[in-house]
Design a protein around this motif. Structure first.
Motif, PDB file in Angstrom:
ATOM      1  N   GLN A  91     -40.177 -21.110  17.237  1.00 40.46           N
ATOM      2  CA  GLN A  91     -40.038 -22.419  17.869  1.00 40.46           C
ATOM      3  C   GLN A  91     -39.168 -22.346  19.118  1.00 40.46           C
ATOM      4  O   GLN A  91     -39.442 -23.014  20.121  1.00 40.46           O
ATOM      5  CB  GLN A  91     -39.450 -23.412  16.867  1.00 40.46           C
ATOM      6  CG  GLN A  91     -40.412 -23.807  15.751  1.00 40.46           C
ATOM      7  CD  GLN A  91     -39.785 -24.770  14.779  1.00 40.46           C
ATOM      8  OE1 GLN A  91     -38.568 -24.969  14.786  1.00 40.46           O
ATOM      9  NE2 GLN A  91     -40.601 -25.361  13.919  1.00 40.46           N
ATOM     10  N   ARG A  93     -38.878 -19.717  21.025  1.00 36.33           N
ATOM     11  CA  ARG A  93     -39.660 -19.068  22.075  1.00 36.33           C
ATOM     12  C   ARG A  93     -40.702 -20.005  22.667  1.00 36.33           C
ATOM     13  O   ARG A  93     -40.981 -19.959  23.867  1.00 36.33           O
ATOM     14  CB  ARG A  93     -40.364 -17.833  21.510  1.00 36.33           C
ATOM     15  CG  ARG A  93     -39.430 -16.709  21.124  1.00 36.33           C
ATOM     16  CD  ARG A  93     -40.214 -15.508  20.654  1.00 36.33           C
ATOM     17  NE  ARG A  93     -39.348 -14.415  20.229  1.00 36.33           N
ATOM     18  CZ  ARG A  93     -39.791 -13.242  19.806  1.00 36.33           C
ATOM     19  NH1 ARG A  93     -41.096 -13.008  19.755  1.00 36.33           N
ATOM     20  NH2 ARG A  93     -38.944 -12.303  19.429  1.00 36.33           N
ATOM     21  N   LEU A  94     -41.287 -20.852  21.805  1.00 41.76           N
ATOM     22  CA  LEU A  94     -42.365 -21.718  22.269  1.00 41.76           C
ATOM     23  C   LEU A  94     -41.845 -22.957  22.979  1.00 41.76           C
ATOM     24  O   LEU A  94     -42.345 -23.338  24.042  1.00 41.76           O
ATOM     25  CB  LEU A  94     -43.246 -22.117  21.078  1.00 41.76           C
ATOM     26  CG  LEU A  94     -44.460 -22.987  21.400  1.00 41.76           C
ATOM     27  CD1 LEU A  94     -45.392 -22.260  22.356  1.00 41.76           C
ATOM     28  CD2 LEU A  94     -45.199 -23.361  20.117  1.00 41.76           C
TER      29      LEU A  94
END
Length: 242
Positions: A91, A93-94
């Protein structure tokens, strides 16, 4: 004279010092009754001891099951923590802030981080051109006009040297028949034990004496098990080649 043995049952005194009414009552039993009572007493004692042993065994099994359950719970909790950590990392990273944007904002806090130069191919810059697929086999097609002439006076056009060339990538998939002609050879010697006529060996086939070649089976297996194409759709596609 009495037969058997006399058993005297003496009861303990109560807290006030009084004896029970049957404290000094004599009971007369036969030898058989005495043996029966002793046997039943021993039997009940043995069953009681077995019950205590079973209880201890059940307690030990229960403790072992509780320890195993605690170990499984600890392992599951550890896996859950790892999974939650991985989810948090994904999460982050996104949906987290990008490092490039944050670093540029930290370097110039008072300046807009957006670059005035747009991304991609710049207007007026020379491009790299299309990639030429020169490794593919070429099928040359010449396109000619039937009767080139001037639409005003009707005079024809003369040939001009050179052509205007372009390339189009195409895929041509079609079945064909392999006509196998196996050469035969006649013996020219008189050596015993040798055949009179030799024939070249047949080509390799997946199914002996089958009429379908290896390429058809490869295409069938790849389409069905690698690409997930249904068999009826594959047969329909093959029927279009006819």
């Amino acid at each position: 004279m009495r037969s058997g043995s006399d058993i005297t049952c003496v009861a303990s005194a109560t807290s006030k010092g009084k004896l029970a009414p049957f404290a000094q009552v004599l009971v007369t039993l036969t030898k058989e009754e005495h043996i029966q009572l002793r046997w039943e007493a021993n039997s009940w004692k043995r069953q009681h001891q077995q019950a205590l042993t079973r209880i201890e065994q059940l307690k030990a099994d229960h403790r072992l099951a509780m320890e195993q359950a605690a170990q499984r719970e600890a392992a599951l909790r550890s896996e859950l923590e790892k999974a939650e950590g991985k989810i948090r990392d994904l999460q982050k990273r996104l949906f987290g802030r990008k490092s490039e944007r944050s670093s540029s904002a930290e370097k110039a806090p008072g300046v807009d981080a957006k670059s005035p130069r747009p991304r991609g191919q710049q207007s007026g810059a020379a491009g790299h051109g299309r990639a030429r697929e020169s490794h593919l086999p070429a099928q040359v097609e010449t396109i000619e006009l039937d009767c080139p002439h001037c639409p005003a006076c009707g005079l024809g056009y003369a040939d001009f040297p050179g052509t205007e060339d372009s390339e189009i990538l195409e895929i041509d998939v079609k079945p064909y028949r392999r006509v196998i002609r196996r050469r035969r050879y006649r013996r020219t010697c008189q050596c015993p034990g040798t055949p009179g006529i030799l024939t070249a060996p047949p080509p390799a086939r997946l199914i002996p004496r089958g009429k379908y070649g290896v390429s058809i089976w490869v295409h069938l297996l790849l389409s069905k098990f690698s690409y997930g194409q249904p068999t009826h759709r594959l047969l329909r596609d093959w029927s279009d080649y006819e």
